[in-house]
Each structure stands twice: as C-alpha cells, then as structure tokens.
Design a protein around this motif. Structure first.
Motif, mmCIF file in Angstrom:
data_model
loop_
_atom_site.group_PDB
_atom_site.id
_atom_site.type_symbol
_atom_site.label_atom_id
_atom_site.label_comp_id
_atom_site.label_asym_id
_atom_site.label_seq_id
_atom_site.Cartn_x
_atom_site.Cartn_y
_atom_site.Cartn_z
ATOM 1 N N VAL A 191 45.044 31.835 46.694
ATOM 2 C CA VAL A 191 44.242 33.026 46.429
ATOM 3 C C VAL A 191 43.056 32.718 45.520
ATOM 4 N N GLY A 192 43.082 31.574 44.839
ATOM 5 C CA GLY A 192 42.006 31.230 43.928
ATOM 6 C C GLY A 192 42.214 31.811 42.544
ATOM 7 N N ARG A 193 41.304 31.478 41.623
ATOM 8 C CA ARG A 193 41.425 31.948 40.243
ATOM 9 C C ARG A 193 40.605 33.201 39.978
ATOM 10 N N SER A 194 39.491 33.340 40.676
ATOM 11 C CA SER A 194 38.624 34.499 40.447
ATOM 12 C C SER A 194 39.132 35.668 41.278
ATOM 13 N N GLY A 201 47.384 35.527 31.738
ATOM 14 C CA GLY A 201 48.612 34.764 31.806
ATOM 15 C C GLY A 201 48.874 34.251 33.205
ATOM 16 N N TYR A 202 50.086 33.760 33.418
ATOM 17 C CA TYR A 202 50.432 33.180 34.711
ATOM 18 C C TYR A 202 50.381 34.230 35.813
ATOM 19 N N PHE A 203 50.944 35.403 35.547
ATOM 20 C CA PHE A 203 50.926 36.481 36.538
ATOM 21 C C PHE A 203 49.646 37.293 36.353
ATOM 22 N N ASN A 204 48.600 36.800 36.978
ATOM 23 C CA ASN A 204 47.302 37.469 36.908
ATOM 24 C C ASN A 204 46.904 37.861 38.327
ATOM 25 N N PHE A 205 47.044 39.148 38.642
ATOM 26 C CA PHE A 205 46.830 39.593 40.005
ATOM 27 C C PHE A 205 45.433 40.156 40.246
ATOM 28 N N PHE A 206 44.725 40.508 39.175
ATOM 29 C CA PHE A 206 43.441 41.173 39.361
ATOM 30 C C PHE A 206 42.655 41.065 38.070
ATOM 31 N N ASN A 207 41.340 40.969 38.189
ATOM 32 C CA ASN A 207 40.463 40.984 37.020
ATOM 33 C C ASN A 207 39.481 42.142 37.188
ATOM 34 N N GLY A 208 39.742 43.231 36.492
ATOM 35 C CA GLY A 208 38.860 44.370 36.638
ATOM 36 C C GLY A 208 39.486 45.632 36.085
ATOM 37 N N SER A 209 38.737 46.700 36.129
ATOM 38 C CA SER A 209 39.152 47.987 35.584
ATOM 39 C C SER A 209 39.894 48.816 36.630
ATOM 40 N N SER A 210 40.394 49.952 36.194
ATOM 41 C CA SER A 210 41.009 50.903 37.123
ATOM 42 C C SER A 210 40.017 51.319 38.194
ATOM 43 N N GLU A 211 38.771 51.553 37.799
ATOM 44 C CA GLU A 211 37.742 51.967 38.753
ATOM 45 C C GLU A 211 37.448 50.859 39.758
ATOM 46 N N ASP A 212 37.497 49.597 39.303
ATOM 47 C CA ASP A 212 37.298 48.469 40.222
ATOM 48 C C ASP A 212 38.394 48.452 41.280
ATOM 49 N N TYR A 213 39.639 48.612 40.827
ATOM 50 C CA TYR A 213 40.714 48.601 41.824
ATOM 51 C C TYR A 213 40.621 49.803 42.755
ATOM 52 N N LEU A 214 40.226 50.954 42.237
ATOM 53 C CA LEU A 214 40.090 52.128 43.096
ATOM 54 C C LEU A 214 39.083 51.871 44.218
ATOM 55 N N GLU A 215 38.018 51.126 43.941
ATOM 56 C CA GLU A 215 37.075 50.750 44.988
ATOM 57 C C GLU A 215 37.756 49.921 46.066
ATOM 58 N N VAL A 216 38.592 48.977 45.631
ATOM 59 C CA VAL A 216 39.316 48.135 46.593
ATOM 60 C C VAL A 216 40.261 48.981 47.434
ATOM 61 N N LEU A 217 40.994 49.867 46.793
ATOM 62 C CA LEU A 217 41.944 50.724 47.501
ATOM 63 C C LEU A 217 41.224 51.605 48.520
ATOM 64 N N LYS A 218 40.134 52.216 48.110
ATOM 65 C CA LYS A 218 39.380 53.086 49.009
ATOM 66 C C LYS A 218 38.858 52.305 50.214
#
Length: 450
Positions: A141-144, A194-211
């Motif tokens: 999945v990469g680091r970014s 940390g090791y379990f890093n699933f996302f880098n961003g805010s709630s609003e950033d994830y909402l864009e992805v979900l939409k």
C-alpha cells in the motif's frame, strides 16, 4: 474484373452494379453479451460469520462453515488501487482475478476492502512521510496514505473495479462465479501513526474518500452496498474523529462498520485482564449503535474485525468463552455479520497475533475454534436475537428458539421440560431443564427434537 475486386476488397455490404456484382458477404455476427450472473446464493448471503484473510488456511476456514471473507492489503487480497492501476489509465487485473477465482472456488463471498492509494497519485502530494520503522502493509500500500490527489482518477478506478466484478454481463471477469456486492472504503482512518497507520488526514479528508467511493460504486452497480471504513473502537479520540463523518456523510454508506477491540492498537500491546477484555468485547456494538443513533443513523451494523488477545492471566478455555460471549452479545446488540480477524497465524505473523487465533501456527485447534464451530452450527441461520437478561439470550433459528446462557442466575422461566444442552465444544446432553446449572462457560439450550 479490376472494379469487382477493388469494391469487394474495400468493404462489406457495398452494392455493386448488376453487370459486375460479386456474391454478397454477410456481416460478422454481433458479439453475444455474457449473461448476467445469478445473485450471491442465499445460504451464503444470509450467513452471519466471516473471517479476515482466509489464506492462512482456506480449507480449514471453509470446513468450519465460514462463508464470508474480508481480504487484507497484500498479494492475496489485492483490491488496491496501486496494484491494479500501476500507471495512470492502465488496469492490470490478473492478481485480483486469480484471488477472486480462488475464494469463489470455496463458495465464499467477499467484503472487498478498497485501498485508495496509488504511488503515482500520492507522489503529487510530495515526499512520503519520513521514517525507517515499517508500517502495516507498506510493501503493498506504500507509506504515503493521504486522500487521493486526483479524486476523479480514483473514482474512475473504483467504477472500473466494481464493473469488473458486479456480474452484470458487461466487462465482467472471465469465470466470475457470482457478483461482488459489498465494498468497504479503506482501512480505519482514525488509526494514524505508529505501525498501524491506515490513513494520514482529517475527518473531512476521509469523508471525501468515502463520498467518492460511494458515488463511484453506485454508478457502476446501483445494487451494491458500501461500508464506511471501520471505526476501531468507541474511545473518545475515535468518537471525535468519526462524529463529523456521521453528522455530514451518513448518506454515503449503506452499512455501518466497527471493530471489536484491538487492544494492541489502542493500548500499545498492554495486556488486559479477563474482566477488562470481556468488558471491551461485550460493550462495543451497543456503544457504537448508541453513537449512530445520536446522529439519526439506523443502518445494519457489521463487525468487520475482532481479535482477542489472551495473556498468561487468561487461559485458552477462558479465551474461548470470551469469544463465544462476544459473538452472542454483538448479535443481540444489533450486529448482522461478525468477522474474526485471523484464523491461523502465518509464518511471518508477529508473535502478538499468535495468541489470538482459534488455530495455532502448528494447526492445533484451541477452545476458541470449537466455540466458533458450535456458534456457526447452532446460530448461523438465526433471523432474530434478543437479550433476556445478563448472560441470557434468545435466538430464533428456522422458527425455533435457541438460548445461549451463562452466569450464576437461574435459567429463563420459559425454558421447560426436556431440552438439548450443547456446550461450546459441541458436546450434547439430553436433560430436563430443571437440572441445568449455569457457569461462566456458555451453553446452548433448545427443545429436545422428538
């Protein structure tokens, strides 16, 4: 003759002068569209039990009776943007097709987790996060792990992905057995660092992805269902991350999604004693449902990962009891499906995970295995579940009542006469209800079949 040859060569269906007409050439037959596939079989669709990452032992998983899987982000679960679209506009389906064929060959259905990251897209954000410590699934999945830079490109990918596996006969994967109808928009986005890093961003950033995910899925397959990424647990930090999403974006998912509990992600591998682990396992769905109701959300709930670590203070037998109790309480609290996180640890699994699984690395079955097997055999076809009292639950299975009981109270008064009692290991006993004495180990009680 030259004229005849020239006209015949130039095209099919050209009308020639009668004096030099050549035999007519029929147009090629139209390509026959592939028939649409039948729906997911009802015996699979209605099943309440799933497992994450079946590749540790797919034969053992299907023998157990589990009918659903949620693949991880690795070559054995490649619903990953970067896997399929390594270069912009070029889709490579071989790995994903091969995996889908393998799983469907064992009559399992998918909750397909879409990872919204492609290196060529993430590069637009600049340098990937620094650091030398490995993070979860970075080789795939990469680091970014920021939101897609080109959201339109991501939408096109999701539409192409869903179209290939929707079973409508248009552009489907060759050999698709039945459609994929359930899609999850990414991993737990509130888990960052940390090791379990699933996302880098805010709630609003994830909402864009979900939409974007929801709209692209529905464009390709209006019948498909979308799950938001899992809410890891209901501690205050996670609640504060998810509240803006539930407030503004409940229209962008069909099914609500929660995990139970991953104490290592929350507590840094700290051990929980038996009381603490039971409390966390048993309260999660109720707390999640209460949170959803605060935002007027009344949708099906799936538990898409659960993992119970047992330390030296928790015996394997107690671990099996906790697992059974958590399933029962989760179903009675409103969960429709429940995916355990790992069946058997693979050779490269971190030691911490090895204490969580129903089957150990050597293939030995733990009490949790037998508890899960009994749960599936007794409750997989349930149509309703309700709590009667602490440690007392009633399920309706094919029109009859099956009770799951534990604790120190008396059995419910509605249980009378001759009954069949089954312990979590599958041992059955015929007895009179008046002779039942409850313990901390759950039992299944039903009318004795005559």
């Amino acid at each position: 003759m030259r004229l005849r040859k020239l006209i015949v060569t130039l095209g099919v269906g050209v009308t020639l002068l009668a004096s030099c007409a050549a035999p007519s050439i029929a147009p090629p037959p139209a390509e026959t569209p592939t028939p649409a596939l039948p729906a997911i079989p009802e015996e699979i669709l209605a099943s309440h039990f799933g497992i994450c990452g079946v590749d540790q032992d797919i034969e053992g998983v299907t023998e157990l009776g589990i009918r659903w899987t949620k693949p991880y982000a690795n070559p054995s679960g490649p619903f990953i943007w970067d896997f399929i679209e390594r270069e912009r506009g070029e889709y490579i389906w071989q790995l994903t097709d091969s995996y889908v064929q393998k799983i469907q060959g064992h009559n399992m259905a998918f909750l397909a987790l879409i990872w919204p990251f492609a290196e060529w897209d993430q590069a637009n954000w600049g340098t990937a996060p620094a650091g030398t410590s490995p993070i979860f699934c970075e080789q795939w999945v990469g680091r970014s792990r920021r939101k897609p830079y080109d959201m339109d490109a991501y939408r096109r990918f999701v539409s192409a992905l869903v179209e290939r596996y929707d079973g409508d006969g248009i552009g489907d994967m060759p050999g698709l057995k039945y459609p994929i109808k359930y899609w999850q928009a990414g991993g737990p986005p509130s888990v960052q660092g940390g090791y379990f890093n699933f996302f880098n961003g805010s709630s609003e950033d994830y909402l864009e992805v979900l939409k974007a995910t929801y709209e692209a899925v529905k464009e390709a397959d209006p019948e498909a269902k979308v799950l938001h990424a899992a809410m890891l647990n209901t501690n205050p930090r996670n609640v504060s991350f998810w509240e803006p999403i539930f407030k503004k974006g409940s229209q962008y998912f069909d099914i609500a999604n929660v995990h139970i509990p991953w104490p290592f992600a929350e507590l840094g591998h700290a051990e929980l004693d038996k009381t603490g682990l039971i409390a966390k396992a048993e309260g999660q769905v109720s707390e999640f449902k209460k949170l959803l109701s605060e935002y007027g959300i009344d949708k099906p709930i799936w538990v898409t990962a659960a993992l119970y670590y047992f330390s030296e203070s928790i015996s394997p037998e107690e671990h099996g009891q906790i697992l059974v109790r958590s399933y029962v309480i989760s179903f009675a609290s409103g969960a429709d499906k429940f995916f355990y996180d790992m069946f058997r640890p693979g050779p490269f699994v971190k030691p911490f995970f090895k204490r969580c699984t129903p089957v150990d690395e050597n293939g030995e079955k733990r009490p949790a295995y037998y508890g899960l097997k009994t749960l599936i055999e007794k409750l997989d076809k349930f149509t309703s579940a309700e709590k009667l009292a602490e440690g007392q639950y009633r399920f309706t299975v094919e029109g009859k009542a099956i009770y799951v009981l534990w604790g120190s109270s008396k059995i419910p008064e509605e249980i009378t006469g001759e009954v069949l009692v089954t312990d979590i290991y599958g041992k059955e006993t015929r007895t009179n209800s008046s002779a039942i004495s409850l313990t901390e180990s759950p039992i299944f009680v039903e009318e004795y079949p005559h």
